[in-house]
Scaffold this motif. Structure first.
Motif, PDB file in Angstrom:
ATOM      1  N   THR A  55       0.856  -1.134   0.053  1.00  9.31           N
ATOM      2  CA  THR A  55      -0.017  -0.071   0.004  1.00  9.31           C
ATOM      3  C   THR A  55       1.041   1.222  -0.043  1.00  9.31           C
ATOM      4  O   THR A  55       0.668   2.169  -0.780  1.00  9.31           O
ATOM      5  N   SER A  70      -5.393   6.095  -4.774  1.00  9.35           N
ATOM      6  CA  SER A  70      -5.186   4.793  -4.534  1.00  9.35           C
ATOM      7  C   SER A  70      -5.702   4.589  -3.196  1.00  9.35           C
ATOM      8  O   SER A  70      -5.945   5.326  -2.386  1.00  9.35           O
ATOM      9  N   SER A  73      -6.678  -1.579   2.019  1.00  8.36           N
ATOM     10  CA  SER A  73      -7.607  -2.739   2.156  1.00  8.36           C
ATOM     11  C   SER A  73      -8.737  -2.654   2.788  1.00  8.36           C
ATOM     12  O   SER A  73      -9.749  -3.458   2.771  1.00  8.36           O
ATOM     13  N   PRO A  87     -10.266  -4.924  -2.430  1.00  6.02           N
ATOM     14  CA  PRO A  87      -8.884  -5.659  -2.710  1.00  6.02           C
ATOM     15  C   PRO A  87      -7.880  -4.944  -1.523  1.00  6.02           C
ATOM     16  O   PRO A  87      -8.172  -4.167  -1.116  1.00  6.02           O
ATOM     17  N   SER A  90      -5.402  -0.863  -4.519  1.00  5.98           N
ATOM     18  CA  SER A  90      -6.121  -0.427  -5.785  1.00  5.98           C
ATOM     19  C   SER A  90      -5.980   0.952  -6.069  1.00  5.98           C
ATOM     20  O   SER A  90      -5.520   1.782  -5.055  1.00  5.98           O
ATOM     21  N   CYS A 112     -15.534  -0.492 -10.384  1.00  2.00           N
ATOM     22  CA  CYS A 112     -14.757  -1.328  -9.993  1.00  2.00           C
ATOM     23  C   CYS A 112     -13.108  -0.570 -10.400  1.00  2.00           C
ATOM     24  O   CYS A 112     -12.846   0.252 -11.276  1.00  2.00           O
ATOM     25  N   PRO A 113     -12.202  -0.716  -9.513  1.00  2.00           N
ATOM     26  CA  PRO A 113     -10.918   0.008  -9.572  1.00  2.00           C
ATOM     27  C   PRO A 113     -10.272  -0.384 -10.920  1.00  2.00           C
ATOM     28  O   PRO A 113     -10.523  -1.434 -11.601  1.00  2.00           O
ATOM     29  N   LEU A 116      -6.018  -3.216  -9.254  1.00  2.00           N
ATOM     30  CA  LEU A 116      -6.100  -3.632  -7.812  1.00  2.00           C
ATOM     31  C   LEU A 116      -4.989  -5.039  -7.591  1.00  2.00           C
ATOM     32  O   LEU A 116      -4.356  -5.552  -8.692  1.00  2.00           O
ATOM     33  N   GLU A 118      -4.670  -8.573  -4.840  1.00  2.00           N
ATOM     34  CA  GLU A 118      -4.907  -9.148  -3.892  1.00  2.00           C
ATOM     35  C   GLU A 118      -3.435 -10.064  -3.321  1.00  2.00           C
ATOM     36  O   GLU A 118      -2.754 -10.305  -4.036  1.00  2.00           O
ATOM     37  N   TYR A 136     -12.874  -9.440 -10.598  1.00  2.00           N
ATOM     38  CA  TYR A 136     -12.580  -7.825 -10.757  1.00  2.00           C
ATOM     39  C   TYR A 136     -12.637  -7.699 -12.186  1.00  2.00           C
ATOM     40  O   TYR A 136     -13.034  -6.613 -12.837  1.00  2.00           O
ATOM     41  N   ALA A 141     -11.968  -4.147 -14.234  1.00  2.00           N
ATOM     42  CA  ALA A 141     -10.610  -3.920 -13.812  1.00  2.00           C
ATOM     43  C   ALA A 141      -9.784  -3.941 -15.213  1.00  2.00           C
ATOM     44  O   ALA A 141     -10.077  -5.095 -15.979  1.00  2.00           O
ATOM     45  N   GLY A 144      -4.648  -6.738 -13.025  1.00  2.00           N
ATOM     46  CA  GLY A 144      -4.714  -7.202 -11.582  1.00  2.00           C
ATOM     47  C   GLY A 144      -3.567  -8.105 -11.325  1.00  2.00           C
ATOM     48  O   GLY A 144      -3.128  -8.912 -12.218  1.00  2.00           O
TER      49      GLY A 144
END
Length: 190
Positions: A55, A70, A73, A87, A90, A112-113, A116, A118, A136, A141, A144
């Motif tokens: 992040t 941005s 979580s 997510p 993102s 939806c971003p 992203l 995970e 996503y 997206a 991802g």
């Protein structure tokens, strides 16, 4: 992570789910497109460190680059298929973010971003995260990444393409979605 099928008792519509989240702020919940309530387990220390690095690195690039925003979580998005997902990290183009109403920005953004990530933790199954990544992509997206520190691999999802799997990469490129963003995986994947 626990998925609860409540359909025989109640069907949670988007407003019901939002109220449930507000009434239970200490519980991290998601709702999939099949109406299953997902109770997310807290992460352990190692996953917390990895997610913080992820992040932070995305956030610093976002601030320097300036064309998007941005999220960490804790941010919940209401996807076009009515699922509510959070997510681990993102990013959304600034123009897309700026087009939202103030109410949508304050609540669970209904989109939806564009990008992203995970990050698999001890409590996640790889299959559940792969399904989430596909969800996503099916909802808009553009790019991802599924980071799996246990198998030392990354799955890259791109719109309209099959996923790529990289074994123990040292860094990842944001490609044309996040121009000039290069994520060092030091301390995240190793």
């Amino acid at each position: 992570m626990i998925a609860l099928n409540l359909k025989s008792l109640i069907v949670l519509n988007p407003e019901d789910f939002k109220q449930l989240c507000v009434a239970n702020p200490d519980v991290k919940l998601e709702l999939n497109s099949q109406g299953e309530l997902i109770v997310m387990s807290p992460t352990g220390g190692e996953s917390g460190i990895r997610n913080n690095k992820l992040t932070m690195r995305l956030g610093i690039w976002t601030e320097q680059e300036g064309t998007g925003v941005s999220f960490d979580s804790s941010t919940m998005f209401q996807l076009p298929n009515s699922a509510f997902r959070s997510p681990d990290a993102s990013w959304i183009k600034r123009s897309k973010w700026d087009s939202l109403s103030e109410a949508d920005k304050q609540g669970f953004p209904p989109l939806c971003p564009d990008f992203l990530v995970e990050l698999r933790s001890q409590s996640d199954t790889l299959k559940s995260l792969q399904d989430k990544m596909q969800e996503y992509m099916d909802n808009g997206a553009q790019l991802g990444w599924l980071l799996d520190p246990f198998q030392k691999q990354v799955e890259i999802y791109r719109i309209g393409k099959s996923k790529d799997v990289l074994i123990n990469p040292k860094e990842l490129s944001g490609e044309d979605i996040l121009p000039k963003f290069v994520l060092s995986l030091h301390g995240i994947l190793d």
